[in-house]
Design a protein around this motif. Sequence first.
Motif, PDB file in Angstrom:
ATOM      1  N   ARG A  50      27.184  28.093  54.948  1.00 52.91           N
ATOM      2  CA  ARG A  50      27.393  29.401  54.324  1.00 52.91           C
ATOM      3  C   ARG A  50      26.184  29.764  53.479  1.00 52.91           C
ATOM      4  O   ARG A  50      25.502  28.876  52.964  1.00 52.91           O
ATOM      5  N   ALA A  51      25.968  31.051  53.321  1.00 52.60           N
ATOM      6  CA  ALA A  51      24.945  31.548  52.403  1.00 52.60           C
ATOM      7  C   ALA A  51      25.639  32.372  51.336  1.00 52.60           C
ATOM      8  O   ALA A  51      26.503  33.199  51.635  1.00 52.60           O
ATOM      9  N   VAL A  52      25.277  32.146  50.087  1.00 55.67           N
ATOM     10  CA  VAL A  52      25.898  32.821  48.948  1.00 55.67           C
ATOM     11  C   VAL A  52      24.821  33.562  48.160  1.00 55.67           C
ATOM     12  O   VAL A  52      23.852  32.953  47.691  1.00 55.67           O
ATOM     13  N   CYS A  53      24.971  34.873  48.022  1.00 58.96           N
ATOM     14  CA  CYS A  53      24.022  35.672  47.260  1.00 58.96           C
ATOM     15  C   CYS A  53      24.343  35.553  45.767  1.00 58.96           C
ATOM     16  O   CYS A  53      25.477  35.788  45.348  1.00 58.96           O
ATOM     17  N   VAL A  54      23.347  35.180  44.986  1.00 61.05           N
ATOM     18  CA  VAL A  54      23.508  34.990  43.542  1.00 61.05           C
ATOM     19  C   VAL A  54      22.597  35.976  42.823  1.00 61.05           C
ATOM     20  O   VAL A  54      21.425  36.137  43.189  1.00 61.05           O
ATOM     21  N   ASP A  55      23.117  36.632  41.818  1.00 56.81           N
ATOM     22  CA  ASP A  55      22.354  37.661  41.104  1.00 56.81           C
ATOM     23  C   ASP A  55      21.514  37.036  39.998  1.00 56.81           C
ATOM     24  O   ASP A  55      21.909  36.969  38.826  1.00 56.81           O
ATOM     25  N   CYS A  56      20.327  36.548  40.372  1.00 54.20           N
ATOM     26  CA  CYS A  56      19.387  35.983  39.407  1.00 54.20           C
ATOM     27  C   CYS A  56      18.011  35.970  40.055  1.00 54.20           C
ATOM     28  O   CYS A  56      17.883  36.203  41.263  1.00 54.20           O
ATOM     29  N   ASN A  57      16.979  35.707  39.270  1.00 57.46           N
ATOM     30  CA  ASN A  57      15.665  35.514  39.873  1.00 57.46           C
ATOM     31  C   ASN A  57      15.501  34.044  40.249  1.00 57.46           C
ATOM     32  O   ASN A  57      16.441  33.254  40.111  1.00 57.46           O
ATOM     33  N   HIS A  58      14.315  33.670  40.725  1.00 57.68           N
ATOM     34  CA  HIS A  58      14.147  32.298  41.221  1.00 57.68           C
ATOM     35  C   HIS A  58      14.324  31.266  40.111  1.00 57.68           C
ATOM     36  O   HIS A  58      15.041  30.277  40.280  1.00 57.68           O
ATOM     37  N   ILE A  59      13.682  31.498  38.997  1.00 48.91           N
ATOM     38  CA  ILE A  59      13.803  30.553  37.890  1.00 48.91           C
ATOM     39  C   ILE A  59      15.222  30.539  37.344  1.00 48.91           C
ATOM     40  O   ILE A  59      15.721  29.504  36.887  1.00 48.91           O
ATOM     41  N   GLY A  60      15.912  31.678  37.441  1.00 49.39           N
ATOM     42  CA  GLY A  60      17.279  31.773  36.956  1.00 49.39           C
ATOM     43  C   GLY A  60      18.276  30.918  37.705  1.00 49.39           C
ATOM     44  O   GLY A  60      19.378  30.655  37.198  1.00 49.39           O
ATOM     45  N   PHE A  61      17.925  30.443  38.886  1.00 43.59           N
ATOM     46  CA  PHE A  61      18.831  29.543  39.604  1.00 43.59           C
ATOM     47  C   PHE A  61      19.149  28.309  38.771  1.00 43.59           C
ATOM     48  O   PHE A  61      20.217  27.712  38.907  1.00 43.59           O
ATOM     49  N   SER A  62      18.231  27.909  37.908  1.00 43.42           N
ATOM     50  CA  SER A  62      18.406  26.671  37.147  1.00 43.42           C
ATOM     51  C   SER A  62      19.204  26.847  35.867  1.00 43.42           C
ATOM     52  O   SER A  62      19.632  25.845  35.271  1.00 43.42           O
ATOM     53  N   ASN A  63      19.418  28.105  35.422  1.00 43.17           N
ATOM     54  CA  ASN A  63      20.064  28.251  34.111  1.00 43.17           C
ATOM     55  C   ASN A  63      20.929  29.489  33.949  1.00 43.17           C
ATOM     56  O   ASN A  63      21.574  29.654  32.919  1.00 43.17           O
ATOM     57  N   SER A  64      20.959  30.391  34.928  1.00 39.09           N
ATOM     58  CA  SER A  64      21.704  31.638  34.746  1.00 39.09           C
ATOM     59  C   SER A  64      23.208  31.420  34.847  1.00 39.09           C
ATOM     60  O   SER A  64      23.682  30.492  35.522  1.00 39.09           O
ATOM     61  N   ALA A  65      23.958  32.292  34.178  1.00 40.44           N
ATOM     62  CA  ALA A  65      25.415  32.220  34.248  1.00 40.44           C
ATOM     63  C   ALA A  65      25.893  32.404  35.681  1.00 40.44           C
ATOM     64  O   ALA A  65      26.814  31.710  36.137  1.00 40.44           O
ATOM     65  N   ALA A  66      25.259  33.323  36.416  1.00 39.88           N
ATOM     66  CA  ALA A  66      25.675  33.587  37.795  1.00 39.88           C
ATOM     67  C   ALA A  66      25.536  32.339  38.656  1.00 39.88           C
ATOM     68  O   ALA A  66      26.426  32.016  39.461  1.00 39.88           O
ATOM     69  N   SER A  67      24.436  31.624  38.494  1.00 41.18           N
ATOM     70  CA  SER A  67      24.199  30.421  39.278  1.00 41.18           C
ATOM     71  C   SER A  67      25.158  29.304  38.902  1.00 41.18           C
ATOM     72  O   SER A  67      25.745  28.641  39.763  1.00 41.18           O
ATOM     73  N   ILE A  68      25.349  29.097  37.609  1.00 42.02           N
ATOM     74  CA  ILE A  68      26.227  28.022  37.141  1.00 42.02           C
ATOM     75  C   ILE A  68      27.673  28.258  37.588  1.00 42.02           C
ATOM     76  O   ILE A  68      28.350  27.344  38.074  1.00 42.02           O
ATOM     77  N   LEU A  69      28.146  29.486  37.454  1.00 43.97           N
ATOM     78  CA  LEU A  69      29.520  29.783  37.859  1.00 43.97           C
ATOM     79  C   LEU A  69      29.691  29.650  39.369  1.00 43.97           C
ATOM     80  O   LEU A  69      30.749  29.212  39.852  1.00 43.97           O
ATOM     81  N   ALA A  70      28.660  30.003  40.126  1.00 46.53           N
ATOM     82  CA  ALA A  70      28.733  29.856  41.582  1.00 46.53           C
ATOM     83  C   ALA A  70      28.803  28.381  41.977  1.00 46.53           C
ATOM     84  O   ALA A  70      29.527  28.006  42.907  1.00 46.53           O
ATOM     85  N   ILE A  71      28.064  27.535  41.268  1.00 43.68           N
ATOM     86  CA  ILE A  71      28.113  26.097  41.544  1.00 43.68           C
ATOM     87  C   ILE A  71      29.488  25.532  41.204  1.00 43.68           C
ATOM     88  O   ILE A  71      30.063  24.744  41.969  1.00 43.68           O
ATOM     89  N   LEU A  72      30.028  25.938  40.058  1.00 40.10           N
ATOM     90  CA  LEU A  72      31.361  25.456  39.676  1.00 40.10           C
ATOM     91  C   LEU A  72      32.402  25.826  40.731  1.00 40.10           C
ATOM     92  O   LEU A  72      33.298  25.030  41.044  1.00 40.10           O
ATOM     93  N   LYS A  73      32.272  26.995  41.296  1.00 42.99           N
ATOM     94  CA  LYS A  73      33.198  27.416  42.344  1.00 42.99           C
ATOM     95  C   LYS A  73      33.051  26.525  43.579  1.00 42.99           C
ATOM     96  O   LYS A  73      34.042  26.117  44.186  1.00 42.99           O
ATOM     97  N   GLU A  74      31.806  26.196  43.928  1.00 46.37           N
ATOM     98  CA  GLU A  74      31.581  25.338  45.092  1.00 46.37           C
ATOM     99  C   GLU A  74      32.100  23.921  44.845  1.00 46.37           C
ATOM    100  O   GLU A  74      32.567  23.251  45.766  1.00 46.37           O
ATOM    101  N   LEU A  75      32.014  23.450  43.610  1.00 45.54           N
ATOM    102  CA  LEU A  75      32.496  22.116  43.289  1.00 45.54           C
ATOM    103  C   LEU A  75      34.023  22.019  43.411  1.00 45.54           C
ATOM    104  O   LEU A  75      34.556  20.955  43.721  1.00 45.54           O
ATOM    105  N   GLU A  76      34.702  23.117  43.172  1.00 42.61           N
ATOM    106  CA  GLU A  76      36.146  23.127  43.340  1.00 42.61           C
ATOM    107  C   GLU A  76      36.538  23.191  44.810  1.00 42.61           C
ATOM    108  O   GLU A  76      37.641  22.791  45.188  1.00 42.61           O
ATOM    109  N   ASP A  77      35.620  23.671  45.636  1.00 41.96           N
ATOM    110  CA  ASP A  77      35.913  23.857  47.053  1.00 41.96           C
ATOM    111  C   ASP A  77      35.402  22.657  47.863  1.00 41.96           C
ATOM    112  O   ASP A  77      34.554  22.788  48.732  1.00 41.96           O
ATOM    113  N   ILE A  78      35.884  21.480  47.531  1.00 41.63           N
ATOM    114  CA  ILE A  78      35.521  20.265  48.249  1.00 41.63           C
ATOM    115  C   ILE A  78      36.781  19.527  48.668  1.00 41.63           C
ATOM    116  O   ILE A  78      37.648  19.290  47.846  1.00 41.63           O
TER     117      ILE A  78
END
Length: 256
Positions: free
Chosen positions: A228-256
């Motif tokens: 799957r591909a998931v569009c995240v609303d952040c810039n490249h550096i923001g992948f490491s610290n943005s709220a959008a990225s962190i919340l998207a990861i938490l969602k993926e961690l629940e989907d295991i």
Amino acid sequence: MADRLSPKSADRFWTAEEFARRLALARAADPEPAEKPSVWQLLAEISVLREPLIRPFRTLDIARAETPQTVMLLPGFATHPTRMRFMARQLERAGHTVKRWGLGFNLGPTPDNIEFLEQRLTDVQQRYGRDVVLVGWSLGGLFARELAKRHPGKVAKVITMGSPFSGNPRANNAWRAYQFIAGHPVDEPPIPGDVKLKPPVPTIAFWSKRDGIVSPAASRGIAGERDRAVCVDCNHIGFSNSAASILAILKELEDI
């Protein structure tokens, strides 16, 4: 396990000849120019400078995980694991166990550091008694994909964030810097493998329209290269610290 210097890191002291060789790599002709993020998108990445100032005023509503996971974070090119510390703390707030990759700065793949990471993955999986979720930012995502191909029985899921695994390896604004620092052409890494080949585990690709470093097409991939591909609303550096990225990861961690 504390971070340590990358294997053979003592060899980073270059001779004049080695410096000249790397400089030639950085100046190499682009054999097949690919679409890259615009200059304006690249300049927008400078917003990272304000991140430490606004972070104390940012609060994230993070729920406790129903199924806590063991996570290993792999940093981006030329970055240190400390750049992902904020993300690690938020995942830990949810109840997940988060581990560093143990190699310090990510200066590109070598046979030695891949071997180290294979053992690191084995140690973490055995210590916590469950398969590991690999979360790789940019170049770290390519490491994650390679580890999952070599040890699919130890990896629960791979999440890449702005990682250039698809299409032209020069479809980004960092390939010249990469060739200078890593010391090899971006399309000729010193380890065998095909970065486009999907690992035999669930593989999720985060990408962003605002990415100023890597082409969205390169980090989004196509069917067959990821699940799957998931569009995240952040810039490249923001992948490491943005709220959008962190919340998207938490969602993926629940989907295991």
